[in-house]
Scaffold this active site. Structure first.
Site, short mmCIF file in Angstrom:
data_model
loop_
_atom_site.label_atom_id
_atom_site.label_comp_id
_atom_site.label_asym_id
_atom_site.label_seq_id
_atom_site.Cartn_x
_atom_site.Cartn_y
_atom_site.Cartn_z
N MET A 1 3.12 18.31 3.26
CA MET A 1 2.64 19.70 3.44
C MET A 1 1.80 20.16 2.25
O MET A 1 1.91 21.31 1.82
CB MET A 1 3.83 20.65 3.65
CG MET A 1 4.63 20.34 4.90
SD MET A 1 6.15 21.25 5.03
CE MET A 1 7.22 20.35 3.94
N ASP B 1 9.79 18.89 18.19
CA ASP B 1 8.84 19.48 17.25
C ASP B 1 7.41 19.01 17.48
O ASP B 1 7.17 18.03 18.18
CB ASP B 1 9.24 19.09 15.82
CG ASP B 1 10.30 20.00 15.25
OD1 ASP B 1 10.56 21.05 15.87
OD2 ASP B 1 10.86 19.66 14.20
N LYS C 1 6.31 23.86 15.27
CA LYS C 1 5.66 24.76 14.33
C LYS C 1 4.47 24.03 13.77
O LYS C 1 4.61 22.95 13.22
CB LYS C 1 6.60 25.09 13.15
CG LYS C 1 7.74 25.98 13.51
CD LYS C 1 8.73 26.06 12.38
CE LYS C 1 10.08 25.57 12.86
NZ LYS C 1 11.05 25.31 11.83
C1 LIG Z 1 7.85 19.75 7.86
S1 LIG Z 1 7.42 18.24 7.11
C2 LIG Z 1 8.48 17.17 8.01
C3 LIG Z 1 8.65 15.82 7.38
C4 LIG Z 1 9.49 14.90 8.23
N1 LIG Z 1 10.82 15.39 8.34
C5 LIG Z 1 9.51 13.46 7.70
O1 LIG Z 1 10.56 12.97 7.26
O2 LIG Z 1 8.47 12.80 7.79
C6 LIG Z 1 5.87 17.97 7.86
C7 LIG Z 1 4.90 17.23 6.95
O3 LIG Z 1 5.21 15.85 6.93
C8 LIG Z 1 4.01 15.12 6.77
N2 LIG Z 1 3.87 14.24 7.94
C9 LIG Z 1 4.75 14.06 8.93
N3 LIG Z 1 4.34 13.09 9.77
C10 LIG Z 1 3.17 12.66 9.30
C11 LIG Z 1 2.25 11.65 9.69
N4 LIG Z 1 2.46 10.89 10.77
N5 LIG Z 1 1.14 11.47 8.95
C12 LIG Z 1 0.92 12.19 7.84
N6 LIG Z 1 1.75 13.16 7.41
C13 LIG Z 1 2.86 13.37 8.12
C14 LIG Z 1 2.87 16.11 6.64
O4 LIG Z 1 2.70 16.37 5.27
C15 LIG Z 1 3.45 17.30 7.35
O5 LIG Z 1 2.82 18.49 6.94
#
Ligand SMILES: C[S@@+](CC[C@H](N)C(=O)[O-])C[C@H]1O[C@@H](n2cnc3c(N)ncnc32)[C@H](O)[C@@H]1O
Length: 257
Positions: free
Chosen positions: A173, A38, A60
């Site tokens: 998100m 991803d 995505k």
């Molecule tokens: C589709 S969700 C996936 C979350 C992921 N499965 C998790 O457990 O972290 C994607 C969102 O996670 C958050 N996100 C993921 N990694 C991040 C990071 N390193 N810093 C800030 N936000 C992050 C953001 O809000 C992003 O839009």
């Protein structure tokens, strides 16, 4: 029915810092014949794959999908039928807003072996790397992790429910709905409720600001904090040391002059 020989592993790649990949996920990367990864997977992790491993980007990012979900599901089945180990590598934890279970059920229904390897979610690691404990004795006794944006693009009404509690709220998100979220917090908690926004948490590009709910939109704009970011709401935000936050680093420097 006999099982097809291939195997799919759905693994969390952790929140961004490659050092936060689990040992089990690292072994899976080293062993994989095909990796579908991803947008939020740190590509340093892919350097541990064997030279013959096929790397397929299926990420995505807002408004830009390399592959729609049903094609990703089909790719997993297709490659498992011809390969030994297919690794589906997802940012954070595959079961925290990661559609991990959708992929699991799709592969399992084709009678292909599937293994899940949990990952460290950005929902907890992002705040931690900014010095924010998501729970803290005497300050916060629960944690609510919410998506800021539903699959139809709308703002989640659960944010209002969470705002009526005293829980720490972590919104994933949610950056595009920051103004609406701050408005709900001002109305249902207080204009002074501490909030933080953390972009690229745990990585060497981490940037964060914190401030009261009434000011958080202005701070995010001023310091150009954008996606991917986590919004943290609650008294625990005030526990974190100032040096983690761009706006407070500047204020401290001014005081020191
Ligand atoms: C589709 S969700 C996936 C979350 C992921 N499965 C998790 O457990 O972290 C994607 C969102 O996670 C958050 N996100 C993921 N990694 C991040 C990071 N390193 N810093 C800030 N936000 C992050 C953001 O809000 C992003 O839009």
């Amino acid at each position: 029915m006999n099982r097809i020989t291939g195997k799919v592993i759905i693994a969390g790649a952790g929140p961004g810092d490659p050092g936060l990949l689990t040992v089990k996920a690292l072994r899976a990367v080293e062993d994989a014949d095909v990796i579908l990864y991803d947008a939020l997977v740190n590509t340093t992790i892919l350097t541990y794959a064997k030279p013959s491993c096929r790397l397929i980007y299926v990420g995505k990012r807002k408004g830009c999908h390399a592959y729609p979900q049903h094609v990703i599901n089909e790719l997993l089945v297709h490659h498992a039928r011809s390969s030994r180990v297919v690794l589906r590598l997802k940012g954070g934890d595959p079961y925290v807003f990661g559609r991990g279970h959708e992929e699991y059920t799709h592969v399992a229904k084709h009678d292909i072996e599937v293994e899940i390897i949990p990952g460290i979610s950005s929902a907890i690691a992002g705040p931690a790397c900014c010095g924010i404990p998501v729970t803290h004795r005497g300050t916060s006794e629960s944690l609510w992790v919410i998506t800021g944006t539903l699959s139809d693009g709308n703002f989640s009404s659960d944010i209002k429910l969470a705002a009526r509690s005293s829980a720490t709220i972590v919104v994933l998100m949610g950056v595009s709905h920051l103004a609406e979220i701050a408005h709900v917090i001002c109305e249902l908690r207080s204009t002074a409720e501490p909030m933080a926004i953390i972009q690229n948490g745990t990585t060497n590009q981490q940037q964060a600001v914190k401030g009261p709910a009434y000011k958080i939109v202005e701070l995010a704009e001023q310091y150009e904090i954008g996606a991917p970011a986590i919004i943290v709401i609650g008294k625990v935000v005030d526990i974190a040391d100032a040096f983690h936050f761009l706006n407070l680093q500047e204020a401290n420097l001014r005081l020191a002059v």
